[in-house]
Design a protein around this motif. Sequence first.
Motif, mmCIF file in Angstrom:
data_model
loop_
_atom_site.group_PDB
_atom_site.id
_atom_site.type_symbol
_atom_site.label_atom_id
_atom_site.label_comp_id
_atom_site.label_asym_id
_atom_site.label_seq_id
_atom_site.Cartn_x
_atom_site.Cartn_y
_atom_site.Cartn_z
ATOM 1 N N UNK A 146 39.349 40.065 52.847
ATOM 2 C CA UNK A 146 39.553 38.649 53.120
ATOM 3 C C UNK A 146 38.431 37.800 52.530
ATOM 4 N N UNK A 147 37.192 38.278 52.668
ATOM 5 C CA UNK A 147 36.058 37.555 52.075
ATOM 6 C C UNK A 147 36.194 37.518 50.558
ATOM 7 N N UNK A 148 36.546 38.656 49.972
ATOM 8 C CA UNK A 148 36.710 38.729 48.518
ATOM 9 C C UNK A 148 37.808 37.772 48.037
ATOM 10 N N UNK A 167 40.631 28.834 51.337
ATOM 11 C CA UNK A 167 39.501 29.738 51.150
ATOM 12 C C UNK A 167 38.551 29.691 52.325
ATOM 13 N N UNK A 168 38.257 28.480 52.803
ATOM 14 C CA UNK A 168 37.381 28.333 53.982
ATOM 15 C C UNK A 168 37.977 29.045 55.192
ATOM 16 N N UNK A 169 39.299 28.890 55.368
ATOM 17 C CA UNK A 169 39.965 29.507 56.520
ATOM 18 C C UNK A 169 39.908 31.033 56.437
ATOM 19 N N UNK A 200 49.494 38.098 59.380
ATOM 20 C CA UNK A 200 50.590 37.579 60.212
ATOM 21 C C UNK A 200 50.063 36.842 61.440
ATOM 22 N N UNK A 201 48.815 37.104 61.819
ATOM 23 C CA UNK A 201 48.242 36.486 63.015
ATOM 24 C C UNK A 201 47.415 35.236 62.729
ATOM 25 N N UNK A 220 48.353 32.331 52.652
ATOM 26 C CA UNK A 220 47.450 33.464 52.854
ATOM 27 C C UNK A 220 48.104 34.765 52.401
ATOM 28 N N UNK A 221 49.386 34.935 52.709
ATOM 29 C CA UNK A 221 50.096 36.125 52.244
ATOM 30 C C UNK A 221 50.120 36.183 50.725
ATOM 31 N N UNK A 222 50.355 35.041 50.120
ATOM 32 C CA UNK A 222 50.474 35.031 48.660
ATOM 33 C C UNK A 222 49.187 35.479 47.989
ATOM 34 N N UNK A 223 48.051 35.015 48.469
ATOM 35 C CA UNK A 223 46.793 35.341 47.779
ATOM 36 C C UNK A 223 46.227 36.704 48.178
ATOM 37 N N UNK A 224 46.574 37.185 49.370
ATOM 38 C CA UNK A 224 45.990 38.457 49.819
ATOM 39 C C UNK A 224 46.854 39.667 49.494
#
Length: 324
Positions: free
Chosen positions: A60-62, A97-99, A12-13, A22-26
């Motif tokens: 997050x890295x994964x 992915x970079x972000x 969220x931050x 980001x929410x969708x993939x994590x």
Amino acid sequence: KDFDSALASSIANIDDCLVDSARRVTLLGGKRLRPTLCYLSGFTDSKYDDLLKVSVILELVHVASLVHDDVLDNAQIRRDQDTIHKTIGVHDSILLGDALFSYALELSTEFKDNSVCKVVSHATRKTCSGEIAQNNTIGNILLSLDDYIQIISDKTGHLFGAACELGGKLNGCDTFEQNILKEIGISLGVNYQLYDDIIDAFGNETTVGKSLGTDFASLKPTLPLILLLNRVDSTISDEVFRLVSNKTDSHYLAKKVSNLYEEYGVLKMCVDFFNNRFDKTNILINSLSNTDVGNALSDLIDSFSGKISSINKLSECNFLAIHS
């Protein structure tokens, strides 16, 4: 539950333009093996919030690596949903992915010293270099077994190793114990990849619930093919290499390799090799001075006993079936 909540709060931050993707993939779920290993290795209430933060960083890295993998492999589905690059495009997916990589490293700087950042950065670099090294081996079916183990140690093992090492660090383990935990994690990561290798070659798609045979179709050297070519004489290995180099009809090639797998008992060789590696992982776990952590990691491994024992029930003939 606590981990998922911490991951959602962290996402969220992130920058507004990245939040939805980001929410969708994590938050799709998954096995959460790296966070679990971190928690079990750092089994302590006093550092619980720090364990959650490190677990988020590792996940997050994964996930970032998965986003990039799906682009590189042109994968269409991830956990029963369209991959992110199908929705937002390849360009934005690479940057996403970079972000996520960058955000993970940014979060790791919030600890009082740079040790967390150092471990995460090292594991991230190893993950990327392992992926590059594996990509460079496509079509190189004469890759040595030692070189292959090194590649998957980098690509898969080091992030597992970082999870265990950092859990131990937060638990107050000394450097010697942290190094053992790191080796346990790397060993588990290698085992995880070897299991996938065996299932990809000899598993049953209906039972496993995912597409199989993709490694062989893409000419990636994996454990079954490497063990076969280590066993046969140069005449046979040269013939297989020639068929691969000439891009021979895939069904004919699969039939040829399938026959060789049966003739030389490659499935048994793979299972024996896997079990030997797994025994070494257990020896490492038993060498830990912290018996609570050792027992917790042993219990985690035991929870996968059904999957591990399933490889002893596989059939050679499934290899040809999945390539027909």
